[in-house]
Design a protein around this motif. Structure first.
Motif, PDB file in Angstrom:
ATOM      1  N   SER A  25       0.849  -1.183   0.000  1.00 51.91           N
ATOM      2  CA  SER A  25       0.000   0.000   0.000  1.00 51.91           C
ATOM      3  C   SER A  25       0.885   1.233   0.000  1.00 51.91           C
ATOM      4  O   SER A  25       1.974   1.234   0.571  1.00 51.91           O
ATOM      5  CB  SER A  25      -0.929   0.008   1.211  1.00 51.91           C
ATOM      6  OG  SER A  25      -0.175   0.151   2.387  1.00 51.91           O
ATOM      7  N   ILE A  26       0.411   2.254  -0.667  1.00 50.99           N
ATOM      8  CA  ILE A  26       1.105   3.533  -0.714  1.00 50.99           C
ATOM      9  C   ILE A  26       0.117   4.568  -0.207  1.00 50.99           C
ATOM     10  O   ILE A  26      -0.968   4.717  -0.772  1.00 50.99           O
ATOM     11  CB  ILE A  26       1.566   3.871  -2.148  1.00 50.99           C
ATOM     12  CG1 ILE A  26       2.508   2.791  -2.671  1.00 50.99           C
ATOM     13  CG2 ILE A  26       2.246   5.230  -2.184  1.00 50.99           C
ATOM     14  CD1 ILE A  26       2.897   2.955  -4.129  1.00 50.99           C
ATOM     15  N   ASP A  27       0.474   5.252   0.873  1.00 52.93           N
ATOM     16  CA  ASP A  27      -0.422   6.259   1.434  1.00 52.93           C
ATOM     17  C   ASP A  27      -0.663   7.359   0.413  1.00 52.93           C
ATOM     18  O   ASP A  27       0.272   7.903  -0.162  1.00 52.93           O
ATOM     19  CB  ASP A  27       0.176   6.867   2.701  1.00 52.93           C
ATOM     20  CG  ASP A  27       0.179   5.893   3.860  1.00 52.93           C
ATOM     21  OD1 ASP A  27      -0.631   4.948   3.825  1.00 52.93           O
ATOM     22  OD2 ASP A  27       0.983   6.075   4.790  1.00 52.93           O
ATOM     23  N   GLY A  28      -1.926   7.670   0.189  1.00 51.59           N
ATOM     24  CA  GLY A  28      -2.278   8.726  -0.749  1.00 51.59           C
ATOM     25  C   GLY A  28      -2.600   8.233  -2.146  1.00 51.59           C
ATOM     26  O   GLY A  28      -2.904   9.034  -3.023  1.00 51.59           O
ATOM     27  N   ASP A  57       9.739   6.339  -0.493  1.00 55.98           N
ATOM     28  CA  ASP A  57      10.102   6.511   0.913  1.00 55.98           C
ATOM     29  C   ASP A  57      11.443   7.214   1.054  1.00 55.98           C
ATOM     30  O   ASP A  57      11.598   8.109   1.881  1.00 55.98           O
ATOM     31  CB  ASP A  57      10.138   5.152   1.609  1.00 55.98           C
ATOM     32  CG  ASP A  57      10.351   5.285   3.101  1.00 55.98           C
ATOM     33  OD1 ASP A  57       9.633   6.091   3.733  1.00 55.98           O
ATOM     34  OD2 ASP A  57      11.237   4.585   3.638  1.00 55.98           O
ATOM     35  N   LEU A 112       1.339  12.839  -5.635  1.00 56.51           N
ATOM     36  CA  LEU A 112       2.023  12.462  -4.399  1.00 56.51           C
ATOM     37  C   LEU A 112       3.477  12.921  -4.411  1.00 56.51           C
ATOM     38  O   LEU A 112       3.969  13.498  -3.437  1.00 56.51           O
ATOM     39  CB  LEU A 112       1.940  10.939  -4.223  1.00 56.51           C
ATOM     40  CG  LEU A 112       2.373  10.354  -2.904  1.00 56.51           C
ATOM     41  CD1 LEU A 112       1.517  10.904  -1.775  1.00 56.51           C
ATOM     42  CD2 LEU A 112       2.249   8.848  -2.941  1.00 56.51           C
TER      43      LEU A 112
END
Length: 144
Positions: A25-28, A57, A112
């Protein structure tokens, strides 16, 4: 006493969810965009599973570090970059991925990454221009 059928026995048990493994998962980013990233990592020979998340990251941590630390890392070369990866190379990788993704997913990743690019305090460390990216790639792939 008659034997009960296996289907009848299973019907009495609570349903279990079957997972194929840990889903990244990637936030946003939406699940659809993350699936596109995973699919891209599986089909491109210059990517391995998890490369995009790691590059994102690294870039986030580098941009959020203090300005003096960024200058020292760029000027004197950081020894941790040899084992943990160069965030500037990670940013170039993100640029490649943004061009290779489908338009909707690329738009989400671009939004992002641009959020992190705006956090860059030094003008030289802001989002690399396309000319800088092309010149870096030329030096990287020419063996220089």
């Amino acid at each position: 006493m008659p034997r009960r059928r296996p289907g009848e026995l299973r019907a009495g048990y609570p349903r279990q969810r079957r997972t194929q493994g840990a889903q990244p998962s990637i936030d946003g980013m939406s699940a659809h965009a993350v699936r596109d990233v995973v699919r891209l990592e599986d089909t491109r020979n210059y990517l391995e599973p998890g490369d995009v998340i790691l590059a994102l990251d690294r870039w986030q941590q580098f941009v959020r570090s203090s300005e003096g630390r960024q200058w020292d890392e760029c000027e004197w070369d950081d020894v941790h970059w040899y084992c943990c990866g160069n965030p500037l190379e990670g940013r170039v990788l993100l640029d490649k991925v943004m061009h290779a993704l489908p338009p909707r997913s690329a738009r989400e990743l671009r939004a992002l990454v641009s959020r992190y690019d705006r956090l860059a305090s030094a003008p030289a460390l802001a989002a690399p221009t396309s000319l800088e990216v092309r010149s870096y790639r030329a030096g990287l792939f020419s063996g220089a």
